[in-house]
Design a protein around this motif. Structure first.
Motif: not given
Length: 115
Positions: A24-32, A38-42, A49-52
């Motif tokens: 579902q994406g980048a998740c931390k606790g209840d936040v996704c 490409r961010l979901l693969d590998g 790309t991810l940090a911003p």
């Protein structure tokens, strides 16, 4: 988080920042934060790309070939260096002092709390 590359292993991202890449994406606790492509693969994540997307500041030290990724802002960090209007009592006279009257000069604000 400091790294010598923009490509970071997924498990290192989780261990050092608490962010985990899930379907579902980048998740931390209840936040996704939704991700795609490409961010979901590998096994690695491109932090450039991810940090911003996560609100993490990115700094590159070219001389030492290092990247620094700050903690996500979560709305608690300043988005600009523009100071809002502030009026404070002058410690010598007690009269109101408009901080904008110091525009163009360096100003140091010292804050203290008893707790």
């Amino acid at each position: 988080m400091i790294s010598d590359t923009l490509e970071v292993e997924r498990d290192e991202l989780l261990r050092r920042t608490g962010w985990e890449i899930k379907p579902q994406g980048a998740c931390k606790g209840d936040v996704c934060v939704p991700l795609q492509g490409r961010l979901l693969d590998g096994d690695t994540v491109d932090m450039g790309t991810l940090a911003p997307l996560l609100g993490m500041p990115v700094v590159h030290d070219e001389e030492h070939a290092l990247w620094a990724f700050g903690p996500e802002s979560g709305g608690r960090a300043l988005s600009t260096a523009v100071l809002p209007p502030i009026e404070l009592p002058d410690i010598r006279t007690g009269e109101s002092f408009d901080l904008s009257s110091s525009r163009g000069r360096k100003v140091v604000l010292v804050a203290w709390a008893s707790w």
